[in-house]
Design an enzyme around this catalytic site. Structure first.
Site, mmCIF file in Angstrom:
data_model
loop_
_atom_site.group_PDB
_atom_site.id
_atom_site.type_symbol
_atom_site.label_atom_id
_atom_site.label_comp_id
_atom_site.label_asym_id
_atom_site.label_seq_id
_atom_site.Cartn_x
_atom_site.Cartn_y
_atom_site.Cartn_z
ATOM 1 N NE ARG A 22 -2.864 0.449 3.393
ATOM 2 C CZ ARG A 22 -2.365 1.005 4.509
ATOM 3 N NH1 ARG A 22 -2.022 2.270 4.532
ATOM 4 N NH2 ARG A 22 -2.236 0.286 5.609
ATOM 5 C CE1 TYR A 26 -16.039 11.640 -16.427
ATOM 6 C CE2 TYR A 26 -15.320 11.656 -14.139
ATOM 7 C CZ TYR A 26 -15.890 10.999 -15.215
ATOM 8 O OH TYR A 26 -16.318 9.715 -15.060
ATOM 9 C CG ASP A 61 -9.001 15.859 -15.709
ATOM 10 O OD1 ASP A 61 -8.271 15.226 -16.503
ATOM 11 O OD2 ASP A 61 -10.086 15.416 -15.282
ATOM 12 C CE LYS A 83 -11.943 8.132 -19.568
ATOM 13 N NZ LYS A 83 -12.010 7.712 -18.183
HETATM 14 C C1 LIG Z 1 -11.593 14.048 -17.990
HETATM 15 C C2 LIG Z 1 -11.789 12.939 -16.987
HETATM 16 N N1 LIG Z 1 -11.372 13.111 -15.724
HETATM 17 C C3 LIG Z 1 -11.533 12.145 -14.789
HETATM 18 C C4 LIG Z 1 -12.147 10.949 -15.079
HETATM 19 C C5 LIG Z 1 -12.327 9.905 -14.000
HETATM 20 O O1 LIG Z 1 -11.434 8.844 -14.162
HETATM 21 P P1 LIG Z 1 -11.763 7.289 -13.835
HETATM 22 O O2 LIG Z 1 -12.983 6.924 -14.604
HETATM 23 O O3 LIG Z 1 -10.522 6.594 -14.288
HETATM 24 O O4 LIG Z 1 -11.970 7.192 -12.367
HETATM 25 C C6 LIG Z 1 -12.583 10.721 -16.384
HETATM 26 C C7 LIG Z 1 -13.261 9.456 -16.741
HETATM 27 O O5 LIG Z 1 -14.045 9.384 -17.675
HETATM 28 C C8 LIG Z 1 -12.413 11.746 -17.369
HETATM 29 O O6 LIG Z 1 -12.836 11.599 -18.634
#
Ligand SMILES: Cc1ncc(COP(=O)(O)O)c(C=O)c1O
Length: 384
Positions: free
Chosen positions: A46, A99, A172, A197
């Site tokens: 961890r 998001y 992000d 992604k």
């Molecule tokens: C721009 C963006 N930020 C954060 C996330 C969240 O990530 P996760 O789905 O891997 O937890 C996503 C997921 O679709 C995303 O597209």
């Protein structure tokens, strides 16, 4: 080293791992001590793990930060950033087209734990300073290009202003990846990726990666991660490391294909508007040219027929492209943001953001571009 080389060689020394060419998968939860107090680099998984460490160091190198941290999901990473930087009574100033899952976490959890949550249109630079003056945020949260309408913010200008008002800046960078944009070099304090992604790139891992600019914040964030326990598993780290080795090659093809598809979509009779930063008609095309090294692999459209039925008609008529809630893999996909990623938002909020029923988001993959276009074209024809 240049990016493509760094992605492969920056943080791995085969001499440390029995000359294994690829980083071995340390699929174990603990490491033995020979005596009380022995200072070994790894003890409990961890806290740290050698496979995860290679990935974290590689991402720190690619994002030009001090330290990387890999989480069990993107949302685990975002939560760790916000919990480390924010405390009850603080304000977070976030881009309004954040998001959907991050929006839900702020509205449904953080707002109830004493955090003031302010969403604003930070694409308008003139609005940023008055907002900083009024709300005195501890953290400014940016996403650029944003999901799904691919709006951009001026990263460098906002960081300069935010720092003048004592705020940290989190970013992000999921849609751009470090290949197209390195926010820390523009002033950002902490960069986040849903590695699910493009970094993974093959739609077989869920993971978050955070890279922190300076040592002091990195230490606090690492402690938060250890205490709260959202860590990426060794096998997943190996998958994402493999993905990162081909990131530059994959991104080059994503960009090439997305540009062609975006240009052709503009000419289709079923399409009202195309959103892609690589188009001269995009509201932030000029900013994208200065801030990014390419325009990404996501293309969104407004259908002329702005209804869920029309969107569904297109989705059902697609043959090769599947509908799925993610993006960034080698395969092209379609997403209906209003009912998928942004379904947690009220109709009023979606309307204000332009998340319409007739909005489709395409993640353009690396297949042959003619096959992608033929499928999209024939599916759009279904609504005419
Ligand atoms: C721009 C963006 N930020 C954060 C996330 C969240 O990530 P996760 O789905 O891997 O937890 C996503 C997921 O679709 C995303 O597209």
């Amino acid at each position: 080293m240049k990016f493509a080389t760094e992605a492969i060689h920056s943080s791995y020394d085969p001499d440390d791992h029995n000359r294994a060419i690829m980083p071995p998968i340390y699929q174990n939860s603990m490491f033995a001590l020979k005596e009380i107090g022995e200072n070994t680099p790894f003890r409990y998984a961890r806290v740290s793990n050698p496979t995860r460490q290679v990935l974290e160091d590689t991402m720190a190198a690619l994002e030009k930060g001090h330290s990387g941290m890999a989480f069990a999901s993107g949302m685990g990473g975002i939560d760790c950033i916000w919990r480390t930087i924010l405390k009850p009574g603080d304000t977070i100033l976030a881009v309004q087209d954040i998001y959907g899952g991050a929006y839900d976490l702020l509205v449904d959890v953080y707002a109830h734990w004493g955090i003031q949550v302010v969403f604003a249109n930070l694409t308008e630079l003139s609005q940023v300073e008055p907002l900083l003056q009024q709300h005195k945020p501890a953290l400014v949260w940016l996403e650029s290009p944003s999901n799904p309408l691919l709006r951009l913010v001026d990263i460098q200008a906002i960081c300069t202003l935010a720092h003048q008002y004592g705020a940290s800046v989190g970013f992000d960078n999921t849609f751009a990846t470090p290949y197209l944009q390195q926010p820390i070099t523009l002033g950002v304090d902490v960069v986040f990726h849903s590695a699910t992604k493009y970094l993974c790139g093959h739609s077989d891992v869920t993971m978050g990666i955070v890279v922190v600019k300076d040592a002091a914040l990195a230490k606090r964030m690492r402690n938060m991660q250890i205490m709260t326990g959202s860590i990426a598993a060794p096998m997943d780290c190996a998958f994402v490391l493999r993905g990162i080795k081909t990131l530059s090659v994959r991104m080059d093809r994503h960009l090439l294909n997305a540009q062609i598809i975006a240009e052709r979509l503009q000419t289709h009779a079923a399409v009202e508007k195309v959103f892609y930063p690589g188009l001269p008609t995009h509201e932030h095309h000029a900013l994208a040219q200065t801030q990014m090294n390419g325009f990404g692999g996501v293309v969104s459209v407004y259908l002329k027929n702005n209804t869920r039925e029309a969107s569904n008609q297109v989705i059902k008529a697609l043959d090769m492209l599947l509908m799925a809630p993610s993006l960034g893999g080698v395969e092209s996909l379609v997403n209906h943001s209003a009912s998928q990623s942004h379904s947690g938002m009220s109709t009023e909020v979606k309307d204000a953001l332009g998340i319409r029923e007739g909005l489709l988001r395409f993640s353009i993959g690396i297949e042959d571009v003619e096959d992608i276009w033929n499928d999209i074209q024939q599916a759009l024809n279904a609504t005419l």
